[in-house]
Design an enzyme around this catalytic site. Structure first.
Site, PDB file in Angstrom:
ATOM      1  N   LYS A   1      47.217 -39.897  24.960  1.00 48.39           N
ATOM      2  CA  LYS A   1      47.232 -38.774  24.356  1.00 48.39           C
ATOM      3  C   LYS A   1      45.791 -38.414  23.683  1.00 48.39           C
ATOM      4  O   LYS A   1      45.388 -39.200  23.042  1.00 48.39           O
ATOM      5  CB  LYS A   1      48.360 -38.486  23.592  1.00 48.39           C
ATOM      6  CG  LYS A   1      48.565 -36.874  23.171  1.00 48.39           C
ATOM      7  CD  LYS A   1      49.958 -36.826  22.283  1.00 48.39           C
ATOM      8  CE  LYS A   1      50.186 -35.515  22.002  1.00 48.39           C
ATOM      9  NZ  LYS A   1      51.357 -35.310  21.128  1.00 48.39           N
TER      10      LYS A   1
ATOM     11  N   SER B   1      57.820 -34.600  20.509  1.00 47.34           N
ATOM     12  CA  SER B   1      56.548 -34.603  21.484  1.00 47.34           C
ATOM     13  C   SER B   1      56.537 -35.720  22.578  1.00 47.34           C
ATOM     14  O   SER B   1      55.784 -35.683  23.347  1.00 47.34           O
ATOM     15  CB  SER B   1      55.533 -34.545  21.054  1.00 47.34           C
ATOM     16  OG  SER B   1      55.406 -33.216  20.253  1.00 47.34           O
TER      17      SER B   1
ATOM     18  N   SER C   1      54.328 -31.855  22.585  1.00 56.22           N
ATOM     19  CA  SER C   1      53.034 -31.678  22.990  1.00 56.22           C
ATOM     20  C   SER C   1      52.293 -32.628  23.603  1.00 56.22           C
ATOM     21  O   SER C   1      51.123 -32.683  24.079  1.00 56.22           O
ATOM     22  CB  SER C   1      52.344 -31.488  21.540  1.00 56.22           C
ATOM     23  OG  SER C   1      52.243 -32.800  20.929  1.00 56.22           O
TER      24      SER C   1
END
Length: 510
Positions: A74, A171, A147
């Site tokens: 990420k 997330s 996210s």
């Protein structure tokens, strides 16, 4: 991973060849006519590193099960050789001075960091000012959850083998659920947060995302370990037995030892009925998953949460917990910025100014939620009495109440559908998609059930099938703190019996 390792060992495949195939899929599905917007940066040295890993394997053998395995991080995880943007166009060219703890751990074990996955800006949503909207691989009108949006979409579309996400509220587990993956939020502190852009360090944790429970356990084994650069890591491992603590300090944890059939036999699971009643298709999938666990020998009991707990900690969790916990954001964010290069803004005020004067005049303006986070942090402080009350009283009470639920019903784990609606239609500052087939839900969300307390409770999600629109959903298992191994065993037993994950038909082999 086992298939890839076997192909490497039999010389049917090299890391260079596998990397070339993944780069071809990225070119076709990320940069071609079908744009997932799942990857912000592809490692420009990927093939060189792959060749180096091949040479090392031939001469000395593999470093670990991750040797030569392509992994996406990420884009809030620091890498010394690629930009780390936190989803913000303001940081799109910011290359940190060194690796995050988990990035370094992966490289040390021979993993190939293939690139950086797109993420919701400032770890919120599934849209950002660099790539725009991340698209669900199973349905072009739906989002991926946030996210860790790119991590979820990329692994579901097979643009890499594994991915790292981060989970403050939901997330890791949310995108894993909407993309039909396995995702694990560990006990907070089990994975060091050193070198990860902060969202809320009271709750932040990285977590593995993969297509199987086994790969999830292998990835967790690689990145878990005590790190003195993260005080919470030291505190978390301080609760471990001494022998296990020593292994953690040496980076020798092995979560694959929990992966056994019949793990569910005699497990006592509490079905949290509060999280049913949204979409009837999801309820049916969850009941079928629970029936499978019962058939595997689990003892199933229905439990109902106290209405006052649901109202304060879940329904009003943002107002009562998250909004106050975010009082620490400004100090944590500016501390992180101070570790970056000189060409990066140093203050929240500077970010607000650039967003309002430059970014919002661009084709990809910032979402209101990002500006709200930044501007609100300018007028809040951890000196506020409500913040001290949260840390000293509210969060410890949440921990006490949740542990009391496990004790009251004599539970090994709680089980429930992770979402009560399938992925929602895309909606962001530049695009809103109408989809009348979407079934919204007003049921309480379990996303904050695990993390919002003084100790983060671990949770894993596992694919449990598809709805009529072709969208996947997961069943969730939540345990007491430090019970990752137990949850992985339960998830593995269920997965091996059900095998309900299926790849997206929209991203076939090339």
């Amino acid at each position: 991973m086992a298939d890839i390792a076997a192909a490497y060992d039999s010389h049917e495949l090299t890391c260079v060849e596998l990397t070339e195939m993944y780069l071809a899929r990225i070119a076709a599905y990320e940069d071609g006519d079908t744009r997932l917007n799942a990857i912000t940066t592809v490692n420009p040295d990927a093939l060189r590193v792959a060749a180096q890993l091949d040479r090392e394997r031939r001469r000395h053998g593999k470093r670990s099960p991750l040797h030569g395995i392509p992994v996406l991080l990420k884009d809030n995880v620091d890498t010394h050789d690629m930009a780390t943007s936190n989803g913000s166009v303001i940081l799109k060219d910011s290359v940190p001075p060194d690796d995050a703890f988990l990035a370094r751990a992966l490289r040390d074990r021979g993993a190939l960091i293939l690139g950086k996955a797109s993420m919701g800006e400032f770890a919120g949503g599934s849209y950002n000012t660099i790539d725009g909207q991340v698209v669900n691989p199973y349905h072009a009108k739906r989002n991926t959850g946030g996210s860790s949006a790119g991590s979820g979409a990329a692994i579901a579309a097979n643009l890499a083998v594994l991915a790292i996400g981060t989970d403050t509220s939901t997330s890791v587990r949310g995108p894993a659920s909407f993309c039909g993956l396995v995702g694990l939020r560990p006990t907070t502190g089990l994975i060091s947060r050193d070198g990860i852009a902060p969202k809320n360090l009271t709750f932040d944790t990285a977590g593995p995302m993969a297509r199987t429970v086994t790969d999830t356990a292998l990835l967790l084994s690689a990145v878990a370990g005590m790190d003195r650069a993260d005080p919470l890591s030291v505190e978390t491992y301080g609760a471990f037995p001494r022998a296990l603590r020593r292994r953690a300090a040496r980076g020798e944890l092995d979560y694959t030892r929990y992966l056994r059939r019949r793990s569910l036999r005699r497990a006592r699971l509490g079905v949290v009925t509060d999280f049913f009643g949204g979409d009837p298709e999801i309820d049916a999938l969850a009941r079928e998953a629970i029936d499978t666990m019962r058939a595997l020998g689990a003892e199933i009991v229905d439990i109902t949460l106290d209405p006052a707990f649901v109202d304060f900690y879940l329904t009003s969790g943002d107002e009562n917990i998250r909004d106050i916990a975010d009082y620490r954001f400004k100090a944590d964010w500016e501390t992180y910025l101070a570790t970056l290069g000189r060409d990066v803004p140093r203050t929240v005020e500077e970010f607000v100014r650039i967003y309002e004067t430059e970014v919002n005049a661009s084709p990809l303006p910032v979402e209101d939620s990002v500006l709200d986070l930044l501007t609100t942090s300018l007028s809040t402080s951890t000196d506020a009495p409500e913040y001290r009350n949260l840390i000293d009283n509210v969060l410890p009470e949440a921990t006490r109440l949740k542990l009391a639920m496990f004790d009251r019903y004599d539970l090994d784990a709680m089980v429930f559908p992770y979402e009560s609606s399938f992925a929602s239609p895309i909606s962001n500052p530049v695009l809103s998609v109408d989809d009348p087939t979407y079934v919204p839900s007003s049921r309480p969300k379990p996303s904050t059930f695990g993390g919002y307390s003084s100790v983060g409770f671990p949770g894993i999600v596992v694919p449990m099938g598809f709805g009529s629109q072709g969208l996947p959903m997961t069943i969730s298992l939540m345990g007491r703190p430090y019970s990752e191994g137990l949850l992985l065993g339960y998830a593995y037993d269920y997965e091996q019996e059900s095998r309900l994950r299926a790849p997206s038909p929209h991203f076939p082999a090339l």
